[in-house]
Design a protein around this motif. Structure first.
Motif, short mmCIF file in Angstrom:
data_model
loop_
_atom_site.label_atom_id
_atom_site.label_comp_id
_atom_site.label_asym_id
_atom_site.label_seq_id
_atom_site.Cartn_x
_atom_site.Cartn_y
_atom_site.Cartn_z
N ASP A 72 -13.56 110.58 59.87
CA ASP A 72 -12.16 110.65 60.30
C ASP A 72 -11.46 109.29 60.26
O ASP A 72 -10.52 109.03 61.00
CB ASP A 72 -12.02 111.25 61.71
CG ASP A 72 -12.28 112.75 61.71
OD1 ASP A 72 -12.19 113.36 60.62
OD2 ASP A 72 -12.57 113.30 62.77
N ARG A 73 -11.91 108.45 59.38
CA ARG A 73 -11.28 107.13 59.22
C ARG A 73 -10.09 107.24 58.28
O ARG A 73 -10.10 108.00 57.33
CB ARG A 73 -12.28 106.12 58.66
CG ARG A 73 -13.43 105.83 59.58
CD ARG A 73 -12.99 104.92 60.67
NE ARG A 73 -14.07 104.70 61.61
CZ ARG A 73 -13.94 104.00 62.70
NH1 ARG A 73 -12.80 103.44 62.99
NH2 ARG A 73 -14.94 103.84 63.51
N ASN A 74 -9.08 106.44 58.56
CA ASN A 74 -7.93 106.36 57.67
C ASN A 74 -8.21 105.45 56.49
O ASN A 74 -7.60 105.55 55.46
CB ASN A 74 -6.71 105.84 58.42
CG ASN A 74 -6.20 106.85 59.42
OD1 ASN A 74 -5.91 107.96 59.04
ND2 ASN A 74 -6.13 106.47 60.68
N GLY A 75 -9.12 104.55 56.65
CA GLY A 75 -9.43 103.58 55.61
C GLY A 75 -8.64 102.30 55.82
O GLY A 75 -7.46 102.33 56.13
N TRP B 269 -7.07 115.35 63.74
CA TRP B 269 -6.41 116.60 63.36
C TRP B 269 -5.69 117.12 64.59
O TRP B 269 -6.26 117.18 65.67
CB TRP B 269 -7.43 117.63 62.89
CG TRP B 269 -8.00 117.28 61.55
CD1 TRP B 269 -9.20 116.68 61.31
CD2 TRP B 269 -7.40 117.50 60.29
NE1 TRP B 269 -9.39 116.51 59.97
CE2 TRP B 269 -8.28 117.01 59.31
CE3 TRP B 269 -6.19 118.05 59.88
CZ2 TRP B 269 -8.00 117.05 57.95
CZ3 TRP B 269 -5.92 118.10 58.52
CH2 TRP B 269 -6.81 117.62 57.58
N GLU B 270 -4.44 117.50 64.41
CA GLU B 270 -3.65 118.03 65.52
C GLU B 270 -2.80 119.18 64.98
O GLU B 270 -1.93 118.99 64.14
CB GLU B 270 -2.75 116.92 66.08
CG GLU B 270 -2.11 117.25 67.40
CD GLU B 270 -1.38 116.04 67.96
OE1 GLU B 270 -0.13 116.03 67.90
OE2 GLU B 270 -2.06 115.11 68.43
N GLY B 271 -3.08 120.39 65.48
CA GLY B 271 -2.34 121.56 65.03
C GLY B 271 -2.47 121.81 63.53
O GLY B 271 -1.51 122.25 62.90
N GLY B 272 -3.64 121.48 62.97
CA GLY B 272 -3.85 121.71 61.54
C GLY B 272 -3.29 120.63 60.64
O GLY B 272 -3.33 120.77 59.42
N ARG B 273 -2.74 119.57 61.21
CA ARG B 273 -2.17 118.47 60.42
C ARG B 273 -2.92 117.18 60.72
O ARG B 273 -3.32 116.93 61.84
CB ARG B 273 -0.69 118.28 60.75
CG ARG B 273 0.15 119.49 60.35
CD ARG B 273 1.62 119.24 60.45
NE ARG B 273 1.99 118.15 59.58
CZ ARG B 273 3.01 117.34 59.82
NH1 ARG B 273 3.75 117.47 60.88
NH2 ARG B 273 3.30 116.36 58.98
N TRP B 274 -3.08 116.35 59.70
CA TRP B 274 -3.75 115.07 59.86
C TRP B 274 -2.76 114.05 60.42
O TRP B 274 -1.67 113.88 59.89
CB TRP B 274 -4.30 114.57 58.53
CG TRP B 274 -4.95 113.23 58.64
CD1 TRP B 274 -4.48 112.05 58.18
CD2 TRP B 274 -6.20 112.95 59.27
NE1 TRP B 274 -5.35 111.05 58.48
CE2 TRP B 274 -6.42 111.57 59.15
CE3 TRP B 274 -7.15 113.73 59.93
CZ2 TRP B 274 -7.56 110.95 59.65
CZ3 TRP B 274 -8.27 113.11 60.43
CH2 TRP B 274 -8.47 111.74 60.29
N ILE B 275 -3.15 113.40 61.50
CA ILE B 275 -2.32 112.36 62.11
C ILE B 275 -2.99 111.02 61.83
O ILE B 275 -4.15 110.79 62.20
CB ILE B 275 -2.20 112.56 63.65
CG1 ILE B 275 -1.69 113.96 63.98
CG2 ILE B 275 -1.35 111.47 64.27
CD1 ILE B 275 -0.30 114.25 63.46
N GLU B 276 -2.26 110.13 61.16
CA GLU B 276 -2.78 108.80 60.84
C GLU B 276 -3.01 108.01 62.11
O GLU B 276 -2.28 108.15 63.09
CB GLU B 276 -1.78 108.04 59.96
CG GLU B 276 -1.59 108.63 58.59
CD GLU B 276 -2.72 108.27 57.64
OE1 GLU B 276 -3.38 107.23 57.84
OE2 GLU B 276 -2.95 109.04 56.70
N GLY B 277 -4.00 107.13 62.10
CA GLY B 277 -4.22 106.20 63.20
C GLY B 277 -3.20 105.08 63.16
O GLY B 277 -2.48 104.90 62.17
#
Length: 120
Positions: free
Chosen positions: A77-80, A18-26
């Motif tokens: 916090d996994r992307n899957g 999470w960065e600035g309230g947004r999810w960042i994909e790995g």
């Protein structure tokens, strides 16, 4: 003895954040080959997936039977991980969304559900 499991490709990703309230994909970490049996889901499985994955449009889903440990979307916090499925009429990357461990000591394995997500 013949195995029902065949070489299958999985696309792995690093942990998201999470960065600035947004999810960042790995980031993609590459493709790995595992032994797995991949089958279409039953209608009851598909109904359950539709109810659990609200807000996602599911066009196709599969069950993956394997001894490999896969990353499930949303867990820790996994992307899957993504199953690369080049067979049948619904080819593409299937996102792993759930797991059921079957560790009976006889034929221990994991059953995963994975869904083909369409671009919005």
């Amino acid at each position: 003895m013949s195995s029902f499991r065949k070489p299958t490709q999985i696309r792995r990703r690093t942990v998201g954040r999470w960065e600035g309230g947004r999810w960042i994909e790995g980031d993609d970490t590459g493709i790995e080959t595992i032994l797995a049996s991949v089958q279409p889901v039953s209608l009851s499985d598909q109904d359950e997936l539709q109810a659990r994955l609200e807000g996602r449009r599911i066009e196709a889903a599969v069950r993956i039977y394997t001894t490999a440990v896969l990353n499930v979307a949303g867990a820790d916090d996994r992307n899957g991980d993504r199953l690369i499925w080049p067979h049948g009429s619904r080819q593409g990357d299937y996102l792993v969304v759930s797991v059921s461990p079957w560790q009976s000591g006889v034929i221990s394995h994991y059953r995963y559900h994975a869904v083909l997500e369409l671009e919005p």
